[in-house]
Design a protein around this motif. Structure first.
Motif, PDB file in Angstrom:
ATOM      1  N   SER A 142      13.046 -19.264 -12.773  1.00 48.95           N
ATOM      2  CA  SER A 142      13.850 -18.206 -12.140  1.00 48.95           C
ATOM      3  C   SER A 142      13.909 -18.473 -10.646  1.00 48.95           C
ATOM      4  O   SER A 142      12.926 -18.894 -10.041  1.00 48.95           O
ATOM      5  N   ARG A 143      15.069 -18.196 -10.078  1.00 46.69           N
ATOM      6  CA  ARG A 143      15.271 -18.421  -8.648  1.00 46.69           C
ATOM      7  C   ARG A 143      15.682 -17.132  -7.964  1.00 46.69           C
ATOM      8  O   ARG A 143      16.277 -16.263  -8.584  1.00 46.69           O
ATOM      9  N   ASP A 144      15.391 -17.035  -6.667  1.00 50.35           N
ATOM     10  CA  ASP A 144      15.811 -15.872  -5.890  1.00 50.35           C
ATOM     11  C   ASP A 144      17.246 -16.100  -5.392  1.00 50.35           C
ATOM     12  O   ASP A 144      17.865 -17.127  -5.693  1.00 50.35           O
ATOM     13  N   ASP A 145      17.764 -15.161  -4.639  1.00 50.63           N
ATOM     14  CA  ASP A 145      19.144 -15.248  -4.157  1.00 50.63           C
ATOM     15  C   ASP A 145      19.383 -16.447  -3.249  1.00 50.63           C
ATOM     16  O   ASP A 145      20.503 -16.950  -3.148  1.00 50.63           O
ATOM     17  N   ALA A 146      18.347 -16.920  -2.591  1.00 48.89           N
ATOM     18  CA  ALA A 146      18.472 -18.079  -1.702  1.00 48.89           C
ATOM     19  C   ALA A 146      18.323 -19.403  -2.458  1.00 48.89           C
ATOM     20  O   ALA A 146      18.408 -20.462  -1.857  1.00 48.89           O
ATOM     21  N   GLY A 147      18.069 -19.334  -3.772  1.00 46.87           N
ATOM     22  CA  GLY A 147      17.934 -20.545  -4.576  1.00 46.87           C
ATOM     23  C   GLY A 147      16.522 -21.094  -4.665  1.00 46.87           C
ATOM     24  O   GLY A 147      16.295 -22.131  -5.284  1.00 46.87           O
ATOM     25  N   ARG A 148      15.547 -20.417  -4.066  1.00 49.31           N
ATOM     26  CA  ARG A 148      14.154 -20.859  -4.133  1.00 49.31           C
ATOM     27  C   ARG A 148      13.540 -20.452  -5.475  1.00 49.31           C
ATOM     28  O   ARG A 148      13.897 -19.424  -6.045  1.00 49.31           O
ATOM     29  N   VAL A 149      12.594 -21.245  -5.937  1.00 55.93           N
ATOM     30  CA  VAL A 149      11.901 -20.928  -7.187  1.00 55.93           C
ATOM     31  C   VAL A 149      11.114 -19.641  -6.990  1.00 55.93           C
ATOM     32  O   VAL A 149      10.281 -19.543  -6.094  1.00 55.93           O
ATOM     33  N   ALA A 150      11.403 -18.644  -7.840  1.00 55.63           N
ATOM     34  CA  ALA A 150      10.736 -17.347  -7.748  1.00 55.63           C
ATOM     35  C   ALA A 150       9.694 -17.172  -8.846  1.00 55.63           C
ATOM     36  O   ALA A 150       8.707 -16.462  -8.663  1.00 55.63           O
ATOM     37  N   ALA A 151       9.921 -17.819 -10.005  1.00 55.77           N
ATOM     38  CA  ALA A 151       8.980 -17.690 -11.119  1.00 55.77           C
ATOM     39  C   ALA A 151       9.153 -18.863 -12.079  1.00 55.77           C
ATOM     40  O   ALA A 151      10.248 -19.399 -12.227  1.00 55.77           O
ATOM     41  N   ILE A 152       8.055 -19.237 -12.712  1.00 52.67           N
ATOM     42  CA  ILE A 152       8.054 -20.250 -13.760  1.00 52.67           C
ATOM     43  C   ILE A 152       7.355 -19.620 -14.946  1.00 52.67           C
ATOM     44  O   ILE A 152       6.264 -19.065 -14.809  1.00 52.67           O
ATOM     45  N   GLU A 153       7.992 -19.701 -16.099  1.00 50.60           N
ATOM     46  CA  GLU A 153       7.465 -19.031 -17.287  1.00 50.60           C
ATOM     47  C   GLU A 153       7.483 -19.995 -18.468  1.00 50.60           C
ATOM     48  O   GLU A 153       8.441 -20.751 -18.640  1.00 50.60           O
ATOM     49  N   ILE A 154       6.429 -19.959 -19.259  1.00 52.22           N
ATOM     50  CA  ILE A 154       6.315 -20.781 -20.472  1.00 52.22           C
ATOM     51  C   ILE A 154       6.063 -19.854 -21.656  1.00 52.22           C
ATOM     52  O   ILE A 154       5.219 -18.963 -21.588  1.00 52.22           O
ATOM     53  N   TRP A 155       6.820 -20.067 -22.720  1.00 51.08           N
ATOM     54  CA  TRP A 155       6.572 -19.401 -24.000  1.00 51.08           C
ATOM     55  C   TRP A 155       6.102 -20.458 -24.964  1.00 51.08           C
ATOM     56  O   TRP A 155       6.701 -21.531 -25.067  1.00 51.08           O
ATOM     57  N   ALA A 156       5.042 -20.178 -25.699  1.00 46.28           N
ATOM     58  CA  ALA A 156       4.498 -21.129 -26.660  1.00 46.28           C
ATOM     59  C   ALA A 156       4.302 -20.427 -27.999  1.00 46.28           C
ATOM     60  O   ALA A 156       3.921 -19.265 -28.049  1.00 46.28           O
ATOM     61  N   ARG A 157       4.596 -21.155 -29.059  1.00 45.16           N
ATOM     62  CA  ARG A 157       4.298 -20.685 -30.412  1.00 45.16           C
ATOM     63  C   ARG A 157       3.414 -21.740 -31.050  1.00 45.16           C
ATOM     64  O   ARG A 157       3.814 -22.884 -31.183  1.00 45.16           O
ATOM     65  N   ALA A 189       4.414 -19.746  -7.581  1.00 45.13           N
ATOM     66  CA  ALA A 189       5.532 -20.486  -8.192  1.00 45.13           C
ATOM     67  C   ALA A 189       6.120 -21.484  -7.202  1.00 45.13           C
ATOM     68  O   ALA A 189       6.399 -22.636  -7.557  1.00 45.13           O
ATOM     69  N   ALA A 190       6.309 -21.056  -5.971  1.00 46.50           N
ATOM     70  CA  ALA A 190       6.861 -21.955  -4.957  1.00 46.50           C
ATOM     71  C   ALA A 190       5.909 -23.120  -4.683  1.00 46.50           C
ATOM     72  O   ALA A 190       6.345 -24.251  -4.470  1.00 46.50           O
ATOM     73  N   SER A 191       4.607 -22.862  -4.721  1.00 44.00           N
ATOM     74  CA  SER A 191       3.607 -23.894  -4.437  1.00 44.00           C
ATOM     75  C   SER A 191       3.493 -24.936  -5.538  1.00 44.00           C
ATOM     76  O   SER A 191       3.118 -26.076  -5.268  1.00 44.00           O
ATOM     77  N   ILE A 192       3.793 -24.552  -6.779  1.00 42.05           N
ATOM     78  CA  ILE A 192       3.636 -25.485  -7.897  1.00 42.05           C
ATOM     79  C   ILE A 192       4.958 -26.064  -8.391  1.00 42.05           C
ATOM     80  O   ILE A 192       4.962 -26.907  -9.285  1.00 42.05           O
ATOM     81  N   ALA A 193       6.070 -25.635  -7.823  1.00 36.37           N
ATOM     82  CA  ALA A 193       7.384 -26.054  -8.312  1.00 36.37           C
ATOM     83  C   ALA A 193       7.517 -27.577  -8.368  1.00 36.37           C
ATOM     84  O   ALA A 193       7.998 -28.133  -9.357  1.00 36.37           O
ATOM     85  N   GLY A 194       7.077 -28.270  -7.334  1.00 38.12           N
ATOM     86  CA  GLY A 194       7.178 -29.730  -7.309  1.00 38.12           C
ATOM     87  C   GLY A 194       6.355 -30.385  -8.403  1.00 38.12           C
ATOM     88  O   GLY A 194       6.818 -31.321  -9.064  1.00 38.12           O
ATOM     89  N   SER A 195       5.147 -29.894  -8.621  1.00 43.32           N
ATOM     90  CA  SER A 195       4.281 -30.457  -9.664  1.00 43.32           C
ATOM     91  C   SER A 195       4.854 -30.205 -11.055  1.00 43.32           C
ATOM     92  O   SER A 195       4.822 -31.087 -11.918  1.00 43.32           O
ATOM     93  N   ARG A 222      20.230 -30.237 -13.855  1.00 40.89           N
ATOM     94  CA  ARG A 222      20.970 -29.021 -14.187  1.00 40.89           C
ATOM     95  C   ARG A 222      20.064 -28.012 -14.901  1.00 40.89           C
ATOM     96  O   ARG A 222      20.122 -26.828 -14.633  1.00 40.89           O
ATOM     97  N   GLN A 223      19.209 -28.490 -15.822  1.00 38.98           N
ATOM     98  CA  GLN A 223      18.289 -27.583 -16.516  1.00 38.98           C
ATOM     99  C   GLN A 223      17.336 -26.936 -15.518  1.00 38.98           C
ATOM    100  O   GLN A 223      16.990 -25.773 -15.649  1.00 38.98           O
ATOM    101  N   TRP A 224      16.884 -27.710 -14.535  1.00 34.68           N
ATOM    102  CA  TRP A 224      15.951 -27.201 -13.546  1.00 34.68           C
ATOM    103  C   TRP A 224      16.600 -26.119 -12.696  1.00 34.68           C
ATOM    104  O   TRP A 224      15.962 -25.176 -12.276  1.00 34.68           O
ATOM    105  N   SER A 225      17.889 -26.253 -12.436  1.00 34.49           N
ATOM    106  CA  SER A 225      18.562 -25.312 -11.538  1.00 34.49           C
ATOM    107  C   SER A 225      19.129 -24.091 -12.255  1.00 34.49           C
ATOM    108  O   SER A 225      19.426 -23.089 -11.619  1.00 34.49           O
ATOM    109  N   GLU A 226      19.296 -24.145 -13.568  1.00 39.90           N
ATOM    110  CA  GLU A 226      19.801 -22.994 -14.311  1.00 39.90           C
ATOM    111  C   GLU A 226      18.649 -22.072 -14.691  1.00 39.90           C
ATOM    112  O   GLU A 226      17.511 -22.499 -14.796  1.00 39.90           O
TER     113      GLU A 226
END
Length: 137
Positions: free
Chosen positions: A12-27, A43-49, A62-66
């Motif tokens: 998820s990104r904020d209005d400025a395009g910065r990473v706001a959240a990273i979420e994983i769903w696992a089954r 989220a911003a600190s780990i986005a590169g990793s 494209r997947q990363w930015s959507e």
């Protein structure tokens, strides 16, 4: 039919395009769902990793930015889940970045081992001590 864990990720990104959240769903193999979300400065600190890890899976820019969720192969999904779980309780940016980079640089076998250890008592703590020396300043 083969059974394996299934992973989906959403960036998820904020209005400025910065990473706001990273979420994983696992089954998992028993059809039990689990979710972990890291947001804010973590989220911003780990986005590169996270991006480095997902690039190994053939993630397209494209997947990363959507903001739509996308599937991840189980081995890399487990590594990203481990990364998120390892940094979620941390507060200091330097520790977050050190642990995230350490998990992202692990081999698939090493990440799978630590993913299994993370379910044990003190497993994540042991991982953090291994990666950053457990330094508390």
């Amino acid at each position: 039919m083969t059974h394996s864990e299934h992973y989906r990720c959403r960036i998820s990104r904020d209005d400025a395009g910065r990473v706001a959240a990273i979420e994983i769903w696992a089954r998992d193999l028993e059809e039990v769902d689990r979710t972990i979300r890291v947001d804010g400065h973590r989220a911003a600190s780990i986005a590169g990793s996270v991006q480095d890890t997902l690039r190994t899976a053939g993630l397209k820019g494209r997947q990363w930015s959507e903001s739509a969720p996308f599937e991840i192969v189980p081995v890399l999904g487990a590594q990203v889940e481990l990364l998120l779980r390892a940094v979620k309780p941390l507060r200091r940016v330097d520790r977050i970045e050190t642990v995230a980079k350490g998990v992202a640089s692990m081999s698939a076998e090493e990440a799978s081992y630590w993913h299994a250890q993370a379910t044990r008592r003190q497993g994540l703590r042991a991982l953090r001590v291994l990666l950053d020396g457990g330094v508390r300043r």
